[in-house]
Enzyme design. Sequence first.
Site, PDB file in Angstrom:
ATOM      1  N   ARG A  48       0.844  -1.200   0.000  1.00 56.31           N
ATOM      2  CA  ARG A  48       0.000   0.000   0.000  1.00 56.31           C
ATOM      3  C   ARG A  48       0.879   1.250   0.000  1.00 56.31           C
ATOM      4  NH1 ARG A  48      -4.795  -0.872   4.336  1.00 56.31           N
ATOM      5  NH2 ARG A  48      -5.547   1.048   3.331  1.00 56.31           N
TER       6      ARG A  48
ATOM      7  N   SER B  88      -5.754  10.354  -0.554  1.00 53.21           N
ATOM      8  CA  SER B  88      -6.474   9.832   0.590  1.00 53.21           C
ATOM      9  C   SER B  88      -6.495  10.862   1.720  1.00 53.21           C
ATOM     10  CB  SER B  88      -5.813   8.547   1.096  1.00 53.21           C
ATOM     11  OG  SER B  88      -6.331   8.184   2.354  1.00 53.21           O
TER      12      SER B  88
ATOM     13  N   ASP C 128     -16.118   4.414   1.881  1.00 55.53           N
ATOM     14  CA  ASP C 128     -16.168   3.170   2.643  1.00 55.53           C
ATOM     15  C   ASP C 128     -17.523   2.479   2.605  1.00 55.53           C
ATOM     16  OD1 ASP C 128     -13.531   3.121   3.358  1.00 55.53           O
ATOM     17  OD2 ASP C 128     -13.820   3.995   5.341  1.00 55.53           O
TER      18      ASP C 128
END
Length: 411
Positions: free
Chosen positions: A98, A144, A295
């Site tokens: 990631r 993000s 999400d």
Amino acid sequence: MKLHLQKSIINKQSAIQITGSKSESNRLLLLQALFPEISIKNLSNSDDSVLMTKALASKSNVIDIHHAGTAMRFLTAFFSTQEGRSIELTGSQRMKERPIAILVDALNQLGADITYKENKGFPPLLINGKTLTKHKVTLKANVSSQYISALLLIASKLKNGLELTLEGKITSVPYIKMTLSLLEDIGVKTTFKDNLITVFPNNQPLKASNQQLTVESDWSSASYFYSIIALSEVGTQIKLSSYKNNSLQGDSVLADLYKAFDVSTTFEKDTILLQKNNNTSPNTVINFDLANAPDIAQTIAVTSFALGLKCHLTGLHTLKIKETDRLVALKTEIEKLGGTVTITDNSLTLEASDNINQNVTIKTYNDHRMAMAFAPLALKVPITIQDYKVVSKSYPTFWDDLDQLGFKFSI
């Protein structure tokens, strides 16, 4: 291990107490490490928050945060400011895939000393803590929000505070505002005007009135009960606590979005009452931009599939760097169930279909949200969830709560 869910019918009326928000809890845990006088109530019992707590208390020079992406980002920022302490920050194999270069570059621009132990741009990291004196940095606005929040959370302890410029259209604004609101709650002064965020330095003890903080229950966790109600008989109700009408959490948009599935939300003191009001028309088309609440994309996609509705979701670019590539995972698992899904780097389109294959095993990809998003399908067909304990990452009592609702399952 696998969990086999039988086709179930839930109780007409139920009440569930949901643990504190993981997003709020992890932010407050970091602030508590910077301001030890802070006291936190209704803290999340998620794996991520437990790992965050242990990492902040650890005296070791190697910190392993496993799958906890929020912890990786927040702790990278935190340990970079801990003068005289050297840390290796690592995680699971997926964590090592990631990207984190955006945050590392920003911190190094502020004067941090962070290097990569293995692959450039990815954990594990070697962090030599020091006093950061620079106070201006620029990021692309569509990154993000956790990168942005990581910088904002440490900002008040930087010698000169922080001026953070965001270039372009900002995504996940609610999560940025959540961070700023929590800073304001403890007495840190901030401003957010146009694309410039300023956090002013605060090296004084907090006032007594700013030390007691209560975490609101998690809206992301509430999403699965919205899905359950959407798939239930007309008149079915679930009461969830503890929630506020003026939530800091971006996923509170659920109350508006699930109106499309004929689910109403009624606020009663510190609870919300979810109710199925009508059978959703098969001609309904779900079309949402989830840039501010990515999400809940998995939950909405599965709800749409279960009801046979066409669904088009956008604003999903951050899903590719989560616990798994959630867009690919959704496409793979929904198509096993008989659906037709098209994805891009930013969107998902589900075609309308009234066919659901039975007794399919859903792979979770080490992603808690995959397990929980697909579980409500048991209201339509028998289904199996592989690696079902992965839910502990954010919601350890999820299966207990489904049992309370009337779901039938076996290991």
